[in-house]
Write a protein that holds these residues in place. Structure first.
Motif, PDB file in Angstrom:
ATOM      1  N   LEU A  16       0.829  -1.205   0.000  1.00  0.00           N
ATOM      2  CA  LEU A  16       0.000   0.000   0.000  1.00  0.00           C
ATOM      3  C   LEU A  16       0.865   1.256   0.000  1.00  0.00           C
ATOM      4  CD1 LEU A  16      -2.756  -1.088   2.560  1.00  0.00           C
ATOM      5  CD2 LEU A  16      -2.823  -1.195   0.063  1.00  0.00           C
ATOM      6  N   ASN A  17       2.020   1.154  -0.652  1.00  0.00           N
ATOM      7  CA  ASN A  17       2.975   2.254  -0.620  1.00  0.00           C
ATOM      8  C   ASN A  17       3.174   2.921  -1.978  1.00  0.00           C
ATOM      9  OD1 ASN A  17       4.589   3.848   1.023  1.00  0.00           O
ATOM     10  ND2 ASN A  17       6.425   2.624   0.678  1.00  0.00           N
ATOM     11  N   THR A  18       2.172   2.842  -2.836  1.00  0.00           N
ATOM     12  CA  THR A  18       2.270   3.502  -4.137  1.00  0.00           C
ATOM     13  C   THR A  18       2.532   5.005  -4.016  1.00  0.00           C
ATOM     14  OG1 THR A  18       0.905   1.841  -5.237  1.00  0.00           O
ATOM     15  CG2 THR A  18       1.046   3.995  -6.295  1.00  0.00           C
ATOM     16  N   PRO A  19       1.996   5.723  -3.017  1.00  0.00           N
ATOM     17  CA  PRO A  19       2.328   7.144  -2.910  1.00  0.00           C
ATOM     18  C   PRO A  19       3.816   7.419  -2.713  1.00  0.00           C
ATOM     19  CG  PRO A  19       0.378   6.645  -1.609  1.00  0.00           C
ATOM     20  CD  PRO A  19       0.959   5.338  -2.028  1.00  0.00           C
ATOM     21  N   THR A  20       4.589   6.383  -2.350  1.00  0.00           N
ATOM     22  CA  THR A  20       6.035   6.527  -2.233  1.00  0.00           C
ATOM     23  C   THR A  20       6.745   5.937  -3.439  1.00  0.00           C
ATOM     24  OG1 THR A  20       5.877   6.389   0.186  1.00  0.00           O
ATOM     25  CG2 THR A  20       8.047   6.018  -0.786  1.00  0.00           C
ATOM     26  N   VAL A 169       1.207  16.974 -10.603  1.00  0.00           N
ATOM     27  CA  VAL A 169       0.264  15.852 -10.669  1.00  0.00           C
ATOM     28  C   VAL A 169       0.906  14.536 -10.242  1.00  0.00           C
ATOM     29  CG1 VAL A 169      -1.119  16.938 -12.477  1.00  0.00           C
ATOM     30  CG2 VAL A 169       0.787  15.438 -13.117  1.00  0.00           C
ATOM     31  N   THR A 170       2.026  14.618  -9.527  1.00  0.00           N
ATOM     32  CA  THR A 170       2.750  13.403  -9.158  1.00  0.00           C
ATOM     33  C   THR A 170       1.893  12.436  -8.358  1.00  0.00           C
ATOM     34  OG1 THR A 170       4.868  14.583  -9.207  1.00  0.00           O
ATOM     35  CG2 THR A 170       4.797  12.522  -7.965  1.00  0.00           C
ATOM     36  N   GLN A 171       1.005  12.943  -7.492  1.00  0.00           N
ATOM     37  CA  GLN A 171       0.135  12.064  -6.712  1.00  0.00           C
ATOM     38  C   GLN A 171      -1.259  11.924  -7.332  1.00  0.00           C
ATOM     39  OE1 GLN A 171       1.113  10.170  -4.391  1.00  0.00           O
ATOM     40  NE2 GLN A 171       2.890  11.083  -3.403  1.00  0.00           N
ATOM     41  N   VAL A 186       2.347  21.977 -16.051  1.00  0.00           N
ATOM     42  CA  VAL A 186       1.908  20.757 -15.374  1.00  0.00           C
ATOM     43  C   VAL A 186       3.130  19.855 -15.252  1.00  0.00           C
ATOM     44  CG1 VAL A 186       0.370  18.763 -15.392  1.00  0.00           C
ATOM     45  CG2 VAL A 186      -0.404  20.943 -16.371  1.00  0.00           C
ATOM     46  N   VAL A 187       3.494  19.516 -14.026  1.00  0.00           N
ATOM     47  CA  VAL A 187       4.682  18.702 -13.787  1.00  0.00           C
ATOM     48  C   VAL A 187       4.293  17.404 -13.107  1.00  0.00           C
ATOM     49  CG1 VAL A 187       5.191  19.737 -11.528  1.00  0.00           C
ATOM     50  CG2 VAL A 187       7.048  18.752 -12.877  1.00  0.00           C
ATOM     51  N   GLY A 188       5.018  16.339 -13.424  1.00  0.00           N
ATOM     52  CA  GLY A 188       4.748  15.068 -12.766  1.00  0.00           C
ATOM     53  C   GLY A 188       5.958  14.160 -12.813  1.00  0.00           C
ATOM     54  N   ALA A 189       6.209  13.455 -11.714  1.00  0.00           N
ATOM     55  CA  ALA A 189       7.248  12.430 -11.650  1.00  0.00           C
ATOM     56  C   ALA A 189       6.611  11.072 -11.894  1.00  0.00           C
ATOM     57  CB  ALA A 189       7.952  12.457 -10.292  1.00  0.00           C
ATOM     58  N   GLY A 190       7.386  10.139 -12.432  1.00  0.00           N
ATOM     59  CA  GLY A 190       6.808   8.893 -12.917  1.00  0.00           C
ATOM     60  C   GLY A 190       6.823   7.715 -11.976  1.00  0.00           C
ATOM     61  N   TYR A 191       7.533   7.806 -10.850  1.00  0.00           N
ATOM     62  CA  TYR A 191       7.802   6.585 -10.080  1.00  0.00           C
ATOM     63  C   TYR A 191       6.766   6.276  -9.010  1.00  0.00           C
ATOM     64  CZ  TYR A 191       9.699   9.653  -6.401  1.00  0.00           C
ATOM     65  OH  TYR A 191       9.859  10.616  -5.428  1.00  0.00           O
ATOM     66  N   LYS A 192       5.655   6.973  -9.004  1.00  0.00           N
ATOM     67  CA  LYS A 192       4.606   6.681  -8.035  1.00  0.00           C
ATOM     68  C   LYS A 192       3.411   6.065  -8.764  1.00  0.00           C
ATOM     69  CE  LYS A 192       6.327  10.437  -5.132  1.00  0.00           C
ATOM     70  NZ  LYS A 192       6.804   9.728  -3.932  1.00  0.00           N
ATOM     71  N   TRP A 193       2.351   6.813  -8.951  1.00  0.00           N
ATOM     72  CA  TRP A 193       1.129   6.268  -9.553  1.00  0.00           C
ATOM     73  C   TRP A 193       1.278   5.965 -11.034  1.00  0.00           C
ATOM     74  CZ3 TRP A 193      -2.701   5.144  -6.098  1.00  0.00           C
ATOM     75  CH2 TRP A 193      -2.581   5.725  -4.834  1.00  0.00           C
ATOM     76  N   LEU A 194       2.331   6.496 -11.662  1.00  0.00           N
ATOM     77  CA  LEU A 194       2.569   6.211 -13.078  1.00  0.00           C
ATOM     78  C   LEU A 194       3.371   4.925 -13.276  1.00  0.00           C
ATOM     79  CD1 LEU A 194       3.236   9.796 -14.472  1.00  0.00           C
ATOM     80  CD2 LEU A 194       1.183   8.393 -14.732  1.00  0.00           C
ATOM     81  N   LEU A 195       3.823   4.311 -12.185  1.00  0.00           N
ATOM     82  CA  LEU A 195       4.389   2.959 -12.208  1.00  0.00           C
ATOM     83  C   LEU A 195       5.663   2.842 -13.038  1.00  0.00           C
ATOM     84  CD1 LEU A 195       1.033   0.963 -12.613  1.00  0.00           C
ATOM     85  CD2 LEU A 195       2.114   1.793 -10.515  1.00  0.00           C
ATOM     86  N   ALA A 318       4.232  13.060   7.777  1.00  0.00           N
ATOM     87  CA  ALA A 318       3.628  14.132   8.583  1.00  0.00           C
ATOM     88  C   ALA A 318       3.038  13.606   9.890  1.00  0.00           C
ATOM     89  CB  ALA A 318       2.567  14.872   7.769  1.00  0.00           C
ATOM     90  N   GLY A 319       3.736  12.669  10.506  1.00  0.00           N
ATOM     91  CA  GLY A 319       3.302  12.162  11.792  1.00  0.00           C
ATOM     92  C   GLY A 319       2.212  11.111  11.756  1.00  0.00           C
ATOM     93  N   ARG A 320       1.849  10.640  10.554  1.00  0.00           N
ATOM     94  CA  ARG A 320       0.806   9.629  10.420  1.00  0.00           C
ATOM     95  C   ARG A 320       1.262   8.511   9.489  1.00  0.00           C
ATOM     96  NH1 ARG A 320      -4.162  13.507   8.807  1.00  0.00           N
ATOM     97  NH2 ARG A 320      -2.437  14.574   7.738  1.00  0.00           N
ATOM     98  N   ALA A 321       0.566   7.396   9.554  1.00  0.00           N
ATOM     99  CA  ALA A 321       0.796   6.337   8.578  1.00  0.00           C
ATOM    100  C   ALA A 321       0.028   6.685   7.307  1.00  0.00           C
ATOM    101  CB  ALA A 321       0.334   4.994   9.125  1.00  0.00           C
ATOM    102  N   ARG A 322       0.656   6.447   6.161  1.00  0.00           N
ATOM    103  CA  ARG A 322       0.006   6.761   4.881  1.00  0.00           C
ATOM    104  C   ARG A 322      -0.075   5.502   4.034  1.00  0.00           C
ATOM    105  NH1 ARG A 322       3.085  10.499   0.627  1.00  0.00           N
ATOM    106  NH2 ARG A 322       4.265   8.540   0.462  1.00  0.00           N
ATOM    107  N   VAL A 323      -1.274   5.222   3.544  1.00  0.00           N
ATOM    108  CA  VAL A 323      -1.479   4.099   2.637  1.00  0.00           C
ATOM    109  C   VAL A 323      -2.127   4.615   1.357  1.00  0.00           C
ATOM    110  CG1 VAL A 323      -1.682   2.414   4.509  1.00  0.00           C
ATOM    111  CG2 VAL A 323      -3.742   3.517   3.611  1.00  0.00           C
ATOM    112  N   GLY A 324      -1.936   3.865   0.284  1.00  0.00           N
ATOM    113  CA  GLY A 324      -2.528   4.252  -0.994  1.00  0.00           C
ATOM    114  C   GLY A 324      -2.975   3.022  -1.765  1.00  0.00           C
ATOM    115  N   PHE A 325      -4.122   3.101  -2.410  1.00  0.00           N
ATOM    116  CA  PHE A 325      -4.718   1.971  -3.115  1.00  0.00           C
ATOM    117  C   PHE A 325      -4.691   2.222  -4.620  1.00  0.00           C
ATOM    118  CE2 PHE A 325      -6.489   2.096   1.119  1.00  0.00           C
ATOM    119  CZ  PHE A 325      -6.414   0.772   1.532  1.00  0.00           C
ATOM    120  N   HIS A 326      -3.939   1.379  -5.348  1.00  0.00           N
ATOM    121  CA  HIS A 326      -3.859   1.531  -6.803  1.00  0.00           C
ATOM    122  C   HIS A 326      -4.517   0.318  -7.459  1.00  0.00           C
ATOM    123  CE1 HIS A 326      -2.841   3.611 -10.322  1.00  0.00           C
ATOM    124  NE2 HIS A 326      -1.516   3.463 -10.356  1.00  0.00           N
TER     125      HIS A 326
END
Length: 342
Positions: A16-20, A169-171, A186-195, A318-326
């Motif tokens: 669940l770490n796609t945001p990273t 739009v990276t996230q 419009v800027v975006g990095a590829g290594y997160k949601w763009l796989l 930011a002091g919390r656990a972060r999960v992401g669903f792809h």
């Protein structure tokens, strides 16, 4: 092995770490492995990668709703935002969201010696503060907690006040349907949601913003006639967005081309609905409000440790656990998080 949206994913359970870091489909990883095989055997041909890189321009354009000819390539979002930051006038007043990812804000903050001033406001207040500033730089989806920008409200405010806008739009790109041809950048990095592998990024430049974007990393790859303008002066850069290209990291683009083309072929409304439904299922279980985002920030006691102990791959932000669903995630992943948090 998981199969989802027409692709196979050789991914560990409850990733669940796609945001990273996004996990690529098998065919994308295979393309990178083929690159390595060709590299190690001396079968690479540099000029062959021009078509690969151009394929990513077109695919990124389709994903964000921008013509492909407007798209420049680079290696990181901050590097490309820097082309914009270097071009703002002395004393420019830049508006950013409070807690914004620093790859968006730092390139402008680094211009403080020129009198460039950064103002932070809560994300929800960004549209209302546009008229008091000279430029807006903001992520469509916030990295820390997945909060979603009111893009249409920002567009209306920016057009009324005639204030240029840079959107990260990276996230967002890869799961959210986007139509951002109105934005200046419009800027975006590829290594997160763009796989894609880390080392590939894109910057779409509206024609009206070209003169306000500085090719401070100008290289041979941005040359007018790339393979015939690699030595000597005078400066002779390409017309259009390609003049802002940074020489691409070939291994990253070897994976980015099939990754972005695959995502651009999908029904992104279905992709959005899938990820958001899983995230909302989790939010209901832990008494959080819906957010229309596949990213969830969890503040339960020892959340990061408890998730790790349960075999959930997540991150701390930011002091919390972060999960992401792809696209490769399922309801079973949600259930494991709920069990881990009790």
């Amino acid at each position: 092995m998981r199969t989802a949206f027409g692709a196979e994913f050789d991914v560990v359970e409850c990733y669940l770490n796609t945001p990273t870091v996004g996990v690529p489909p098998v065919h994308v990883a295979d393309a990178v492995e083929e690159f390595v095989r060709n590299w190690r055997t001396g079968e690479l041909r540099a000029a062959d990668f021009d078509a690969v890189v151009d394929e990513t321009r077109e695919a990124f354009g389709r994903l964000v709703g921008v013509p492909g000819e407007r798209v420049a390539v680079g290696s990181a979002a901050s590097q490309l935002v820097g082309l914009v930051a270097q071009g703002v006038p002395d004393g420019c007043r830049v508006l950013v969201a409070e807690g914004e990812f620093t790859s968006v804000s730092f390139p402008f903050a680094a211009q403080a010696d020129r009198g460039v001033k950064i103002t932070e406001v809560p994300l929800r207040d960004v549209p209302g503060a546009v008229a008091e500033h000279d430029l807006v730089a903001v992520s469509v989806v916030q990295s820390a907690d997945g909060a979603v920008l009111d893009v249409e409200a920002l567009r209306a405010a920016a057009e009324t006040a005639e204030v240029p806008v840079l959107l990260d739009v990276t996230q967002a790109a890869g799961w959210m349907p986007l139509r951002l041809d109105w934005a200046d950048w419009v800027v975006g990095a590829g290594y997160k949601w763009l796989l894609a592998p880390r080392g590939a990024a894109w910057l779409a430049v509206h024609p009206r913003a070209a003169d306000r974007t500085r090719p401070v990393a100008a290289s041979w790859y941005a040359g007018d006639d790339r393979w015939n303008s690699i030595y000597g002066l005078p400066l002779r850069l390409a017309d259009g967005a390609r003049r802002f290209d940074v020489s691409p990291a070939w291994p990253a683009f070897a994976g980015a081309a099939p990754a972005l083309s695959y995502l651009a072929s999908l029904d992104l409304e279905a992709v959005r609905a899938h990820g958001v439904a899983l995230a909302d299922r989790l939010r209901v279980a832990v008494d959080l409000p819906a957010q229309a985002s596949p990213i969830v920030a969890l503040s339960a006691p020892r959340a990061v440790e408890r998730l790790s102990e349960a075999g959930v791959v997540a991150s701390a932000r930011a002091g919390r656990a972060r999960v992401g669903f792809h696209i490769h995630n399922t309801g079973a992943d949600v259930d494991r998080v709920v069990r881990a948090l009790g």
